[in-house]
Design an enzyme around this catalytic site. Structure first.
Site, short mmCIF file in Angstrom:
data_model
loop_
_atom_site.label_atom_id
_atom_site.label_comp_id
_atom_site.label_asym_id
_atom_site.label_seq_id
_atom_site.Cartn_x
_atom_site.Cartn_y
_atom_site.Cartn_z
CG ASP A 104 -8.91 -4.19 -2.32
OD1 ASP A 104 -7.53 -3.09 -2.72
OD2 ASP A 104 -9.81 -4.55 -2.46
CG HIS A 136 -1.89 0.82 0.68
ND1 HIS A 136 -1.77 1.98 1.11
CD2 HIS A 136 -3.24 0.67 0.55
CE1 HIS A 136 -3.20 2.88 1.11
NE2 HIS A 136 -3.91 1.73 1.08
C1 SDX Z 1 -6.25 0.51 -2.95
O1 SDX Z 1 -4.62 4.50 -2.20
C2 SDX Z 1 -5.31 3.42 -1.66
O2 SDX Z 1 -6.01 4.29 -0.41
C3 SDX Z 1 -6.25 2.75 -1.94
C4 SDX Z 1 -7.30 2.23 -1.66
C5 SDX Z 1 -8.13 3.15 -1.10
O3 SDX Z 1 -8.84 2.37 -0.12
O4 SDX Z 1 -8.68 4.10 -1.79
O5 SDX Z 1 -6.32 1.88 -0.32
C6 SDX Z 1 -7.68 0.59 -2.03
O6 SDX Z 1 -5.93 0.22 -3.77
C7 SDX Z 1 -5.49 -0.65 -1.86
C8 SDX Z 1 -3.92 -1.55 -2.98
C9 SDX Z 1 -5.12 -2.46 -4.17
N1 SDX Z 1 -3.72 -2.84 -5.03
C10 SDX Z 1 -2.75 -3.99 -4.97
O7 SDX Z 1 -3.39 -5.05 -3.64
C11 SDX Z 1 -1.78 -4.64 -5.48
C12 SDX Z 1 -0.72 -4.92 -5.44
N2 SDX Z 1 -0.07 -3.96 -4.64
C13 SDX Z 1 0.74 -2.92 -5.70
O8 SDX Z 1 0.68 -3.17 -6.94
C14 SDX Z 1 1.49 -1.56 -5.17
O9 SDX Z 1 1.96 -2.14 -3.47
C15 SDX Z 1 0.07 -0.51 -4.41
C16 SDX Z 1 -0.04 -0.02 -5.97
C17 SDX Z 1 -0.50 -0.88 -3.65
C18 SDX Z 1 1.53 1.06 -3.82
O10 SDX Z 1 3.02 1.00 -4.87
P1 SDX Z 1 3.96 1.83 -4.50
O11 SDX Z 1 3.39 2.53 -3.20
O12 SDX Z 1 4.20 2.57 -6.02
O13 SDX Z 1 4.66 1.20 -3.75
P2 SDX Z 1 5.87 0.68 -5.03
O14 SDX Z 1 5.52 0.14 -6.44
O15 SDX Z 1 6.37 1.92 -5.22
O16 SDX Z 1 6.38 -0.31 -4.52
C19 SDX Z 1 7.66 -0.96 -3.35
C20 SDX Z 1 8.50 -1.59 -3.19
C21 SDX Z 1 8.56 -1.89 -4.75
O17 SDX Z 1 9.50 -2.83 -5.19
P3 SDX Z 1 11.10 -2.01 -5.52
O18 SDX Z 1 11.05 -1.31 -6.21
O19 SDX Z 1 11.24 -1.05 -4.22
O20 SDX Z 1 12.43 -3.55 -5.20
O21 SDX Z 1 7.46 -2.60 -3.10
C22 SDX Z 1 7.66 -3.83 -4.06
C23 SDX Z 1 7.60 -2.82 -5.42
O22 SDX Z 1 8.19 -3.79 -6.43
N3 SDX Z 1 5.99 -3.99 -4.72
C24 SDX Z 1 5.09 -5.29 -4.22
C25 SDX Z 1 4.05 -5.39 -4.16
N4 SDX Z 1 3.37 -3.90 -3.87
C26 SDX Z 1 5.04 -2.85 -4.06
N5 SDX Z 1 5.52 -6.41 -4.74
C27 SDX Z 1 5.25 -8.22 -4.85
N6 SDX Z 1 3.51 -7.61 -4.58
C28 SDX Z 1 3.21 -6.38 -4.42
N7 SDX Z 1 1.84 -6.30 -4.25
#
Ligand code: SDX
Length: 426
Positions: free
Chosen positions: A373, A316
């Site tokens: 989720d 998140h």
């Molecule tokens: C919702 O914003 C809100 O409030 C949203 C929400 C709401 O109520 O409105 O809470 C609802 O959207 C919840 C999130 C649902 N999405 C998912 O579950 C999809 C999977 N999650 C990711 O796509 C991700 O965690 C996000 C999109 C939720 C957050 O992305 P960020 O904050 O931009 O983080 P990032 O992509 O920069 O990740 C940081 C690191 C990265 O690795 P490095 O580049 O540091 O090596 O964490 C890794 C990412 O690759 N990472 C994951 C991951 N989520 C982040 N690696 C594997 N699996 C994951 N799920």
């Protein structure tokens, strides 16, 4: 030099700049950089707005480190335990929980506003049978701006509250009609004798003529525990500060567009699997993993920087601790497992993923925890709601948050949202 400022030195030119610190009532202060370009000739740069506050707000507070979420100052756990979704809607819209009489009036209004124009039903009918309900929802809500064009210029508080009640009341009906359409079965009109959440389940399940399913030992009525479970899910989804879809709603509202097309834009933004679409993707992913013995393989894929696979329902932007909504849903799952037919196979895989990921350095070092989720899909499946309807359920819960944030935005003189860029072209 005032202590309520930050000073920036441009080491190239040795110029010094001071910017005001604005304090929050709770949580981080901000540095006011609204004059940054005018004073420095440079833009700030923050892809995805990871460190940028886009607005002032009094609606919802999140502490990502503590895993805390409050609507109008009340902790989400208290609202989920002791209040229903309509009370939460009233709290968000009016800034306080309703008295018993206020709740009766609000409930009465929402029930009687839950019908939609027959012409809108024809629009829904015009979609192909396999249309995803989210496409029908975003189109249907955009169309509502034509049926209620007068809300383009809400002049007084009463008109604003009517605009809000209408959209809160009608979105479940549009969602239920979209669901029935996707199955090719006749729609079920709202029943004003039923509460908000029971009425939604009724519109999904009832047979033509409004009859509930008959079984060998009687009529299969909607259970109280099912209504409470879905009502809690709506409450947990009601608002969440300046997330991607709420930012979309505020951005569209900032151009002076009709409030309902701003909500429609929010629905479209929520659909993405990185956002609200994740709830549907989580269950599909659990299905794809198929067995606890495959969990390690998929955890490795999620960690592999060269593999686009991500663990849906994990991570998140704000929570660097357990999402408090995920905790509440996990507690709800435990309460329901003896009352509803929860898919133990999917839950077993989900629990294994959680167990492995929460001990794995890759996830721990990145503060990746289960989010809202990760748990909602198992409960929605037990409520016999099909997967394409998971994100529409999120929309029904979140509509009050979107419309509240839009009304807050438009209460003060507002500026059109128009960021700049770091130009790297020719
Ligand atoms: C919702 O914003 C809100 O409030 C949203 C929400 C709401 O109520 O409105 O809470 C609802 O959207 C919840 C999130 C649902 N999405 C998912 O579950 C999809 C999977 N999650 C990711 O796509 C991700 O965690 C996000 C999109 C939720 C957050 O992305 P960020 O904050 O931009 O983080 P990032 O992509 O920069 O990740 C940081 C690191 C990265 O690795 P490095 O580049 O540091 O090596 O964490 C890794 C990412 O690759 N990472 C994951 C991951 N989520 C982040 N690696 C594997 N699996 C994951 N799920």
């Amino acid at each position: 030099m005032s202590k309520d400022t930050v000073t920036m030195i441009n080491n190239r030119t040795e110029e010094k700049f001071e910017f005001d610190i604005l304090d929050a009532t709770r949580g981080p202060s901000v540095v006011d950089i609204s004059k940054f370009y005018k004073e420095t000739g440079m833009f700030t740069f923050d892809e995805g707005y990871t460190s940028t506050a886009s607005c002032r707000s009094k609606v919802t507070y999140i502490d990502g480190q503590q895993g805390e979420l409050r609507y109008r100052g009340i902790p989400i756990e208290e609202l989920a335990e002791n209040h229903n979704y309509l009370e939460t809607c009233f709290l968000l819209l009016r800034g306080k929980l309703p008295s018993a009489d206020e709740l009766l009036d609000f409930d009465y209004e929402i029930r009687h506003r839950s019908f939609i124009d027959e012409n809108l039903k024809q629009l829904i009918d015009s979609f192909p049978d396999n249309a995803h309900p989210m496409s029908i929802l975003s189109s249907g809500v955009s169309a509502l701006s034509s049926f209620y064009y007068e809300h383009l210029k809400n002049n007084d508080e009463e008109a604003k509250q009517e605009m809000a009640s209408r959209i809160i009341a009608k979105i479940p009906t549009v969602a239920a009609f979209a669901y029935r359409k996707s199955l090719g079965i006749p729609i079920i009109y709202p029943d004003i004798e039923r509460s908000f959440t029971e009425n939604f389940l009724y519109m999904l399940r009832a047979y033509p003529g409004g009859k509930m399913k008959r079984t060998l030992n009687g009529v299969e009525e909607i259970k109280e525990i099912e209504i409470k479970a879905l009502d809690t899910i709506f409450t947990l989804h009601a608002d969440h500060e300046q997330n991607a879809s709420t930012t979309t709603v505020r951005t569209v509202a900032s151009t002076g567009a009709h409030p309902y097309v701003a909500i429609s834009a929010g629905i479209s933004a929520l659909w993405g699997r990185a956002h609200g679409g994740a709830n549907e993707s989580v269950i599909s992913q659990l299905d794809m993993i198929g067995d606890v013995k495959n969990v390690d393989k998929y955890i490795a894929k999620a960690k592999d920087p060269n593999d686009p696979f991500r663990l849906m329902g994990f991570g998140h932007r704000v929570y660097k601790n357990f999402d408090p909504r995920a905790k509440a849903l996990k507690k709800l799952q435990d309460q329901l497992k003896n009352e509803l037919d929860l898919d133990s196979h999917l839950m077993e895989i989900a629990h294994k993923i959680e167990e492995v990921a929460l001990q794995d350095e890759y996830f721990v070092s990145r503060n990746l925890y289960p989010n809202i989720d990760f748990y909602s899909g198992v409960i929605l499946t037990a409520l016999k709601i099909n997967r394409p309807m998971f994100t529409p359920i999120f929309v029904i819960g979140r509509t009050v948050g979107w419309i509240t944030q839009l009304m807050e935005f438009r209460r003060t003189p507002y500026k059109i949202t128009r960021p700049r860029q770091l130009y790297l072209g020719k």
